[in-house]
Design a protein around this motif. Structure first.
Motif, PDB file in Angstrom:
ATOM      1  N   PHE A 299      62.779  42.335  31.687  1.00 47.28           N
ATOM      2  CA  PHE A 299      61.609  42.564  30.833  1.00 47.28           C
ATOM      3  C   PHE A 299      61.441  44.047  30.509  1.00 47.28           C
ATOM      4  O   PHE A 299      60.871  44.407  29.483  1.00 47.28           O
ATOM      5  N   ASP A 300      61.942  44.913  31.377  1.00 42.84           N
ATOM      6  CA  ASP A 300      61.847  46.357  31.142  1.00 42.84           C
ATOM      7  C   ASP A 300      62.904  46.865  30.168  1.00 42.84           C
ATOM      8  O   ASP A 300      62.716  47.900  29.529  1.00 42.84           O
ATOM      9  N   THR A 301      64.013  46.162  30.060  1.00 47.60           N
ATOM     10  CA  THR A 301      65.131  46.659  29.262  1.00 47.60           C
ATOM     11  C   THR A 301      65.375  45.878  27.974  1.00 47.60           C
ATOM     12  O   THR A 301      66.078  46.359  27.092  1.00 47.60           O
TER      13      THR A 301
ATOM     14  N   LYS B 132      60.669  37.998  35.130  1.00 46.98           N
ATOM     15  CA  LYS B 132      59.701  39.081  34.932  1.00 46.98           C
ATOM     16  C   LYS B 132      59.517  39.920  36.200  1.00 46.98           C
ATOM     17  O   LYS B 132      59.481  41.146  36.143  1.00 46.98           O
ATOM     18  N   ASN B 133      59.436  39.260  37.343  1.00 41.10           N
ATOM     19  CA  ASN B 133      59.091  39.955  38.593  1.00 41.10           C
ATOM     20  C   ASN B 133      60.277  40.405  39.442  1.00 41.10           C
ATOM     21  O   ASN B 133      60.157  41.357  40.206  1.00 41.10           O
TER      22      ASN B 133
ATOM     23  N   VAL C  28      65.007  43.477  36.092  1.00 39.82           N
ATOM     24  CA  VAL C  28      64.555  44.527  35.164  1.00 39.82           C
ATOM     25  C   VAL C  28      64.687  44.080  33.704  1.00 39.82           C
ATOM     26  O   VAL C  28      64.532  44.880  32.792  1.00 39.82           O
TER      27      VAL C  28
END
Length: 128
Positions: free
Chosen positions: A95-97, A89-90, A93
């Motif tokens: 979680f963003d994609t 998550k941190n 990327v």
């Protein structure tokens, strides 16, 4: 996560095969039999992750003391939270994609622990 693998402690299962391709992770686990039990065929299962985004495998002895914190009970189980999930998550990327909710599952066997970040619950297929 209650599964058919829970008929034994994780130390009675061995990881016989590990295959990964195009986010499909397939693990073959086999029951380890005692001398008396060898008169029958061992039970075998496929553990299938259809959308394995991230995974790690390490020796059963190489985990921290707090390995089971926030993990459900079972040979194959889901984590409510974990360091691996926080890392993904941190520090990536992903979680963003990635579409869908990502969750952390692990399969424990006598020699290896397999951790998987996925958006799909794993399937268990008896191939005995």
């Amino acid at each position: 996560m209650k599964t058919e693998l829970d008929i034994h402690n994780y130390q009675k299962w061995s990881l016989e095969n590990f295959q990964y391709r195009d986010r499909l992770l397939t693990l073959t686990v086999e029951e380890m039999l005692t001398e008396k039990e060898r008169l029958r065929e061992p039970k075998r299962y496929l553990v299938i992750f259809t959308n394995a985004i991230c995974f790690q495998v390490y020796d059963e002895c190489d985990h921290r003391e707090d390995f089971h914190i926030d993990r459900e009970v079972g040979v194959l189980a889901k984590y409510r939270s974990s360091r691996l999930l926080e890392h993904v998550k941190n520090d990536t990327v992903i979680f963003d994609t990635e579409v869908g909710l990502l969750e952390h599952y692990s399969l424990m066997t006598t020699d290896e622990f397999v951790h998987v970040i996925t958006s799909a619950e794993p399937r268990l297929v008896n191939v005995t």
